[in-house]
Scaffold this motif. Structure first.
Motif, PDB file in Angstrom:
ATOM      1  N   GLU A  89      50.437  39.606  53.435  1.00  0.00           N
ATOM      2  CA  GLU A  89      50.134  40.848  52.744  1.00  0.00           C
ATOM      3  C   GLU A  89      48.654  40.826  52.370  1.00  0.00           C
ATOM      4  O   GLU A  89      48.212  39.937  51.653  1.00  0.00           O
ATOM      5  CB  GLU A  89      51.010  40.965  51.497  1.00  0.00           C
ATOM      6  CG  GLU A  89      50.939  42.293  50.796  1.00  0.00           C
ATOM      7  CD  GLU A  89      51.948  42.375  49.656  1.00  0.00           C
ATOM      8  OE1 GLU A  89      52.549  43.437  49.466  1.00  0.00           O
ATOM      9  OE2 GLU A  89      52.119  41.352  48.942  1.00  0.00           O
ATOM     10  N   VAL A  90      47.907  41.805  52.875  1.00  0.00           N
ATOM     11  CA  VAL A  90      46.462  41.850  52.673  1.00  0.00           C
ATOM     12  C   VAL A  90      46.115  43.174  51.997  1.00  0.00           C
ATOM     13  O   VAL A  90      46.623  44.235  52.387  1.00  0.00           O
ATOM     14  CB  VAL A  90      45.715  41.734  54.015  1.00  0.00           C
ATOM     15  CG1 VAL A  90      44.208  41.713  53.790  1.00  0.00           C
ATOM     16  CG2 VAL A  90      46.162  40.490  54.784  1.00  0.00           C
ATOM     17  N   PHE A  91      45.230  43.102  50.997  1.00  0.00           N
ATOM     18  CA  PHE A  91      44.882  44.297  50.241  1.00  0.00           C
ATOM     19  C   PHE A  91      43.452  44.731  50.514  1.00  0.00           C
ATOM     20  O   PHE A  91      42.538  43.904  50.620  1.00  0.00           O
ATOM     21  CB  PHE A  91      45.056  44.050  48.741  1.00  0.00           C
ATOM     22  CG  PHE A  91      46.487  43.986  48.309  1.00  0.00           C
ATOM     23  CD1 PHE A  91      47.129  45.122  47.829  1.00  0.00           C
ATOM     24  CD2 PHE A  91      47.210  42.803  48.399  1.00  0.00           C
ATOM     25  CE1 PHE A  91      48.460  45.076  47.443  1.00  0.00           C
ATOM     26  CE2 PHE A  91      48.539  42.745  48.022  1.00  0.00           C
ATOM     27  CZ  PHE A  91      49.165  43.886  47.541  1.00  0.00           C
ATOM     28  N   ARG A  93      47.483  48.555  51.147  1.00  0.00           N
ATOM     29  CA  ARG A  93      48.179  47.337  51.550  1.00  0.00           C
ATOM     30  C   ARG A  93      48.428  47.319  53.054  1.00  0.00           C
ATOM     31  O   ARG A  93      48.914  48.283  53.635  1.00  0.00           O
ATOM     32  CB  ARG A  93      49.502  47.270  50.789  1.00  0.00           C
ATOM     33  CG  ARG A  93      50.269  45.985  50.924  1.00  0.00           C
ATOM     34  CD  ARG A  93      51.344  45.881  49.835  1.00  0.00           C
ATOM     35  NE  ARG A  93      52.253  47.000  49.848  1.00  0.00           N
ATOM     36  CZ  ARG A  93      53.592  46.876  49.906  1.00  0.00           C
ATOM     37  NH1 ARG A  93      54.147  45.691  49.962  1.00  0.00           N
ATOM     38  NH2 ARG A  93      54.347  47.941  49.911  1.00  0.00           N
ATOM     39  N   LEU A  94      48.093  46.191  53.678  1.00  0.00           N
ATOM     40  CA  LEU A  94      48.355  45.961  55.098  1.00  0.00           C
ATOM     41  C   LEU A  94      49.284  44.755  55.200  1.00  0.00           C
ATOM     42  O   LEU A  94      48.970  43.681  54.678  1.00  0.00           O
ATOM     43  CB  LEU A  94      47.051  45.690  55.850  1.00  0.00           C
ATOM     44  CG  LEU A  94      47.149  45.291  57.321  1.00  0.00           C
ATOM     45  CD1 LEU A  94      47.776  46.403  58.150  1.00  0.00           C
ATOM     46  CD2 LEU A  94      45.780  44.941  57.873  1.00  0.00           C
ATOM     47  N   ILE A  95      50.422  44.917  55.857  1.00  0.00           N
ATOM     48  CA  ILE A  95      51.417  43.857  55.972  1.00  0.00           C
ATOM     49  C   ILE A  95      51.566  43.455  57.436  1.00  0.00           C
ATOM     50  O   ILE A  95      51.707  44.316  58.315  1.00  0.00           O
ATOM     51  CB  ILE A  95      52.783  44.313  55.427  1.00  0.00           C
ATOM     52  CG1 ILE A  95      52.662  44.753  53.975  1.00  0.00           C
ATOM     53  CG2 ILE A  95      53.819  43.197  55.562  1.00  0.00           C
ATOM     54  CD1 ILE A  95      53.905  45.422  53.438  1.00  0.00           C
ATOM     55  N   ALA A 113      46.408  45.747  42.450  1.00  0.00           N
ATOM     56  CA  ALA A 113      47.673  45.694  43.176  1.00  0.00           C
ATOM     57  C   ALA A 113      47.928  44.314  43.771  1.00  0.00           C
ATOM     58  O   ALA A 113      49.061  43.843  43.812  1.00  0.00           O
ATOM     59  CB  ALA A 113      47.677  46.748  44.284  1.00  0.00           C
ATOM     60  N   SER A 114      46.868  43.637  44.199  1.00  0.00           N
ATOM     61  CA  SER A 114      47.011  42.330  44.825  1.00  0.00           C
ATOM     62  C   SER A 114      47.494  41.261  43.857  1.00  0.00           C
ATOM     63  O   SER A 114      47.965  40.192  44.285  1.00  0.00           O
ATOM     64  CB  SER A 114      45.675  41.888  45.435  1.00  0.00           C
ATOM     65  OG  SER A 114      44.669  41.806  44.433  1.00  0.00           O
ATOM     66  N   LEU A 115      47.384  41.513  42.541  1.00  0.00           N
ATOM     67  CA  LEU A 115      47.755  40.513  41.542  1.00  0.00           C
ATOM     68  C   LEU A 115      49.111  40.749  40.902  1.00  0.00           C
ATOM     69  O   LEU A 115      49.631  39.863  40.204  1.00  0.00           O
ATOM     70  CB  LEU A 115      46.690  40.455  40.435  1.00  0.00           C
ATOM     71  CG  LEU A 115      45.299  39.993  40.827  1.00  0.00           C
ATOM     72  CD1 LEU A 115      44.390  39.994  39.601  1.00  0.00           C
ATOM     73  CD2 LEU A 115      45.342  38.602  41.440  1.00  0.00           C
ATOM     74  N   LYS A 116      49.704  41.899  41.119  1.00  0.00           N
ATOM     75  CA  LYS A 116      50.907  42.262  40.345  1.00  0.00           C
ATOM     76  C   LYS A 116      52.074  41.294  40.582  1.00  0.00           C
ATOM     77  O   LYS A 116      52.727  40.856  39.629  1.00  0.00           O
ATOM     78  CB  LYS A 116      51.318  43.694  40.661  1.00  0.00           C
ATOM     79  CG  LYS A 116      50.362  44.714  40.038  1.00  0.00           C
ATOM     80  CD  LYS A 116      50.843  46.147  40.231  1.00  0.00           C
ATOM     81  CE  LYS A 116      49.909  47.119  39.516  1.00  0.00           C
ATOM     82  NZ  LYS A 116      50.337  48.526  39.683  1.00  0.00           N
TER      83      LYS A 116
END
Length: 205
Positions: A3-5, A10-12, A194-197
């Motif tokens: 999962e890349v932000f 978001r790109l999965i 979002a990347s940390l949630k």
């Protein structure tokens, strides 16, 4: 699954049998070639869609994906004490202390150094490792050509002393260092990246 932000987008990259939670906002593409992946990623980087899911041989997809970026390692800490979990307030959002891993420095050393620099805490010990987070951004260094960066942040759970006082590194735009109890972490989740949630939820579990 990876999962890349890109900011809040978001790109999965996943295998065809991976369990991925999807909703109506996610576009799902099955990828068979490197050229196809390169085209889809380029469209994502320059577009505005919130989420893109690329499926296929996940290890091959990840290898192809990484070729398009300059990689930059970083490390950070999820710091706990009897007071709760430590967060920093920087540029309008709650964040976790982290930073770039220097040359000839281990990720553990970088994580401890960055937490100390950004929070003022020195009585720290790493208790365990946590999963990495990935994000991409377009570099903007004066006098240098812009290029896409893929940053992997290596995270470590840390234990801190309950008595040591913190001090924000204002030179890095950190306005506040604050401990949050489990009951208060919801406030952080409402105003963080979002990347940390998922990482924060794990830390609070």
């Amino acid at each position: 699954m990876y999962e890349v932000f890109l900011n809040e987008r978001r790109l999965i990259l996943s295998g065809t049998t991976d369990q991925v939670i999807v909703d109506k906002k996610i576009r799902i593409i099955t990828v068979a070639t490197e050229k196809q992946l390169t085209c889809e990623v380029a469209q994502f980087l320059t577009g505005e869609e919130e989420c893109l899911l690329l499926q296929g041989d996940v290890y091959r997809l990840w290898e192809w994906f990484r070729r398009g970026f300059k990689e930059l390692p970083a490390a950070g800490g999820i710091v706990r004490s009897p007071k709760g979990v430590l967060f920093i307030f920087r540029r309008g959002k709650w964040d976790l202390p982290k930073g770039k891993t220097d040359k000839n420095e281990t990720h553990e050393e970088a994580a401890l150094r960055e937490v100390t620099e950004e929070t003022g805490l020195t009585q720290l010990s790493i208790t365990s490792t946590c999963r990495s987070t990935w994000h991409i951004y377009l570099s903007d260094y004066p006098g240098k050509k812009k290029e896409w960066i893929l940053k992997e942040t290596h995270w470590f759970f840390m234990q801190a002393s309950a008595d040591e006082k913190s001090c924000p590194e204002t030179a890095e735009d950190i306005e506040e260092v604050r401990w949050f109890t489990p009951e208060e972490v919801g406030e952080v989740l409402q105003n963080t990246y979002a990347s940390l949630k998922n990482l924060i939820r794990l830390a609070n579990g």
